[in-house]
Design an enzyme around this catalytic site. Structure first.
Site, PDB file in Angstrom:
ATOM      1  N   ASP A  97     -43.726 -29.489 -11.954  1.00 20.48           N
ATOM      2  CA  ASP A  97     -44.643 -28.366 -12.250  1.00 20.48           C
ATOM      3  C   ASP A  97     -45.334 -28.464 -13.495  1.00 20.48           C
ATOM      4  OD1 ASP A  97     -45.260 -26.005 -10.889  1.00 20.48           O
ATOM      5  OD2 ASP A  97     -44.178 -24.636 -11.993  1.00 20.48           O
ATOM      6  N   CYS A 203     -51.953 -19.923  -4.961  1.00 25.66           N
ATOM      7  CA  CYS A 203     -50.852 -20.618  -5.760  1.00 25.66           C
ATOM      8  C   CYS A 203     -50.020 -19.474  -6.548  1.00 25.66           C
ATOM      9  CB  CYS A 203     -50.984 -21.800  -6.716  1.00 25.66           C
ATOM     10  SG  CYS A 203     -49.673 -22.256  -7.956  1.00 25.66           S
ATOM     11  N   TYR A 207     -46.265 -17.741  -5.628  1.00 24.46           N
ATOM     12  CA  TYR A 207     -45.386 -17.673  -6.660  1.00 24.46           C
ATOM     13  C   TYR A 207     -44.787 -16.259  -7.111  1.00 24.46           C
ATOM     14  CZ  TYR A 207     -44.363 -22.294  -8.257  1.00 24.46           C
ATOM     15  OH  TYR A 207     -43.945 -23.667  -8.214  1.00 24.46           O
ATOM     16  N   TYR A 234     -41.251 -15.117 -12.606  1.00 28.45           N
ATOM     17  CA  TYR A 234     -42.093 -14.930 -11.495  1.00 28.45           C
ATOM     18  C   TYR A 234     -42.255 -13.442 -10.801  1.00 28.45           C
ATOM     19  CZ  TYR A 234     -43.117 -19.655 -12.442  1.00 28.45           C
ATOM     20  OH  TYR A 234     -43.462 -20.765 -12.906  1.00 28.45           O
ATOM     21  N   GLU A 276     -49.271 -26.602  -1.419  1.00 28.58           N
ATOM     22  CA  GLU A 276     -48.203 -25.740  -2.133  1.00 28.58           C
ATOM     23  C   GLU A 276     -46.969 -26.046  -1.223  1.00 28.58           C
ATOM     24  OE1 GLU A 276     -46.630 -24.829  -5.131  1.00 28.58           O
ATOM     25  OE2 GLU A 276     -48.785 -23.733  -5.287  1.00 28.58           O
TER      26      GLU A 276
END
Length: 618
Positions: A97, A203, A207, A234, A276
């Site tokens: 990441d 993305c 998340y 998140y 993703e």
């Protein structure tokens, strides 16, 4: 029978019906046994009006959110949510990441250079700073978990594909766009900025979505979740706001684009979402996991027994509506004479009236039957035998209703070819066909697939699956029409009419299996007719939100657990050394909702994706 349909809207000519099945939606009137007539398709004008009220970013998330369901059911995400993800896997993920976020920050920088509007530049700059803050958080993870990014320097192919795609888009390497360094006008540059945000927005939204899903499962009264900091980041207001800011920016940058250019953004959005999911799937999870179910499967010792209902589990519209529609549109008019060598049929007007009477009678008596089988008070403990006895009364009612349909003659005179063509054009729920194809074509699974249905005509089911992807291997268990020279006589060869018939067929199939392997049984259904089979199976999964199913089952002590939280709980048990084996007659059913957005011309079957694409096969 389960459903009779009051056909109150004008009936279109037969070819139009076949062509319009993709646009059909079904309604159960709060899950009563009647349904709306097949509605006319929405006009292009009405769909466009709705689209104009919903921004591009939100519209794309709605359209492709089914992919987000797949992220939930990857082994990595499930283990992370449960808190028992092994440290070495989390370290590897953080290293991947970090590599990705550096590319993400670079993409924002390129987008900022292309943006012509000062406000847009400021927004992009703020989003880039948020990514840099996110990288700082990852550095804290490195210190906390003892990771060494130098040792974790190898980047897996899924990460490379994603970053290459992102940076290529940000550099203007998109089909139909001029190459880097050739963007002469401010509009061309703004277009590249919009494309870049189209590739980055999913993305951020994914998340933010996962963060909220995980946050809802955090048990404040339990021991500290090892990845609580990740979840809190998140799910935080700050990150959620950044996701919204990214979506707003995408909407702003794309406001002046043409329809063709908006289509390009939609494709980029979808591609990014799939990349993703691949990123999550590529994380090396070596610990025991409850998904996919096939992970610990040994074909020499294990046999997968998959059972599914058909109407409104696999389909978008109930088969009764289709057969009723065929009967009415092909029936003669009142002033038409009928050939002497053909079976006498009711006129279309008489047939419509008869359907209406049968439907109203069924509705009234169904509700009365449900009330009569309910225990006066909710039981404290699940009692299968009491529930079965209650459903025997419902079974008797269903058989009497079918007898009335046969005696009425409404099913007389249907052409076998018309039924087959209707089946071939029947729209199945998203993900259904792909799932069944993977199961039946994978010889290593040693799987048996059975469809148990109240449908009056098994040929309709066989045509639907055959045309949807050549699935002759499916075993169909349903009722059958009787024909004379391809014309239905109005009689039904009764095989599966009721909840008792279904569960008996379920048991007979299992009893006929050889004893050389262990069976793992899964049943997928949506209505009260599936209830006994759902409970008998090792894993019973309820699709949809049938109020009658939940009401009756709950009164007899059945518990309903949302599928994802249920799997997280199972995964926790795996990490604590407890058995995660699945057992029938536990009184627990797993639920997966189907959410449809027909107002946008979109059918997003989240629940079906959970089952057909996420839960079983990866």
């Amino acid at each position: 029978m389960r459903f009779l349909f009051s056909l109150k809207t004008p009936i279109k000519p037969l070819p139009y019906y076949y062509l319009s099945t993709r646009l059909l939606s079904s309604s159960r009137f709060n899950n009563s046994p009647t349904s709306m007539a097949i509605p006319p398709p929405p006009s292009a004008k009405s769909v466009a009006a709705v689209d104009s009220e919903v921004g591009l970013a939100k519209r794309s998330w709605i359209k492709f959110r089914r992919e987000s369901v797949l992220a939930l059911y990857t082994p990595f995400v499930l283990c992370l949510a449960s808190g028992n993800l092994r440290v070495e896997t989390f370290r590897h993920y953080i290293a991947q990441d970090v590599y990705f976020l550096r590319a993400f920050a670079q993409a924002y920088e390129l987008a900022e250079e292309c943006a012509d509007d000062d406000d847009a530049k400021i927004s992009i700059s703020e989003l880039r700073k948020a990514v840099l803050e996110e990288l700082k958080m990852h550095n804290s993870f490195v210190q906390e978990w003892g990771s060494d990014l130098a040792k974790e320097s190898s980047v897996n192919s899924a990460t490379v594909k994603y970053t290459d795609f992102l940076l290529a888009t940000a550099s203007g390497k998109v089909e139909g766009v001029k190459g880097p360094g050739k963007l002469a006008t401010p509009f061309e540059k703004t277009k590249v900025a919009a494309y870049t945000l189209g590739a980055m927005t999913p993305c951020m939204r994914l998340y933010a979505y996962l963060g909220k899903e995980f946050e809802a499962l955090l048990d404040l009264h339990e021991g500290s979740h090892p990845y609580r900091k990740w979840i809190e980041n998140y799910s935080s207001e700050g990150f959620q706001a950044s996701a919204v800011q990214t979506e707003d920016l995408l909407d702003k940058l794309s406001v002046s684009l043409t329809g063709e250019e908006l289509d390009i953004i939609e494709k980029l959005y979808h591609q990014a979402m799939k990349l993703e999911i691949d990123f999550f799937s590529a994380q090396p999870v070596v610990q025991p996991t409850v998904v996919p179910l096939t992970k610990e499967h040994n074909p020499a010792e294990d046999r997968l027994m998959l059972f599914s209902d058909f109407d409104l589990t696999c389909t978008v519209v109930d088969s009764s509506a289709i057969l009723a529609e065929i009967a009415i549109v092909t029936a003669p008019k009142s002033d038409q004479s009928q050939p002497e060598n053909q079976l006498a049929r009711m006129s279309s007007a008489d047939l419509r009236n008869t359907w209406g009477l049968l439907s109203r009678q069924y509705t009234e008596e169904y509700e009365q039957c449900i009330e009569s089988i309910m225990p006066p008070e909710k039981v404290d403990k699940f009692k299968y035998e009491d529930l079965r006895k209650a459903l025997e009364q419902l079974s008797d009612f269903e058989k009497r209703a079918n007898d009335r349909v046969i005696e009425s003659g409404v099913l007389k005179g249907l052409n076998h070819e018309d039924i087959k063509r209707a089946g071939e054009r029947l729209i199945l729920q998203d993900g259904c066909t792909t799932f069944f194809q993977k199961v039946v074509k994978n010889v290593n699974l040693n799987a048996n697939v059975h469809v148990l249905s109240y449908c009056w005509c098994g040929d309709l089911i066989r045509s639907a699956f055959s045309s949807a992807g050549d699935l002759p291997e499916l075993n169909i268990h349903s009722n059958e029409f009787t024909f004379i020279e391809s014309i239905s006589t109005g009689e039904i060869d009764k095989k599966v009419e009721s909840p008792i018939d279904k569960v008996q067929a379920f048991k007979n199939i299992l009893n006929n299996c050889s004893n050389d392997r262990r069976n793992l049984t899964v049943y997928i259904g949506d209505s009260i007719g599936d209830l006994l089979c759902l409970l008998e199976a090792d894993i019973g999964i309820v699709i949809g939100s049938s109020s009658s199913l939940r009401r009756v089952a709950s009164q007899f002590g059945v518990s309903f657990v949302p599928l994802f939280p249920g799997l997280v709980k199972k995964q926790k048990e795996c990490g604590e050394g407890e058995s995660s084996s699945w057992k029938g007659l536990s009184g627990i059913l797993y639920t997966a909702l189907i959410i449809q957005r027909c107002d946008l011309g979109i059918s997003v079957a989240y629940g079906v994706n959970m089952v057909f694409r996420g839960f079983w096969l990866q």
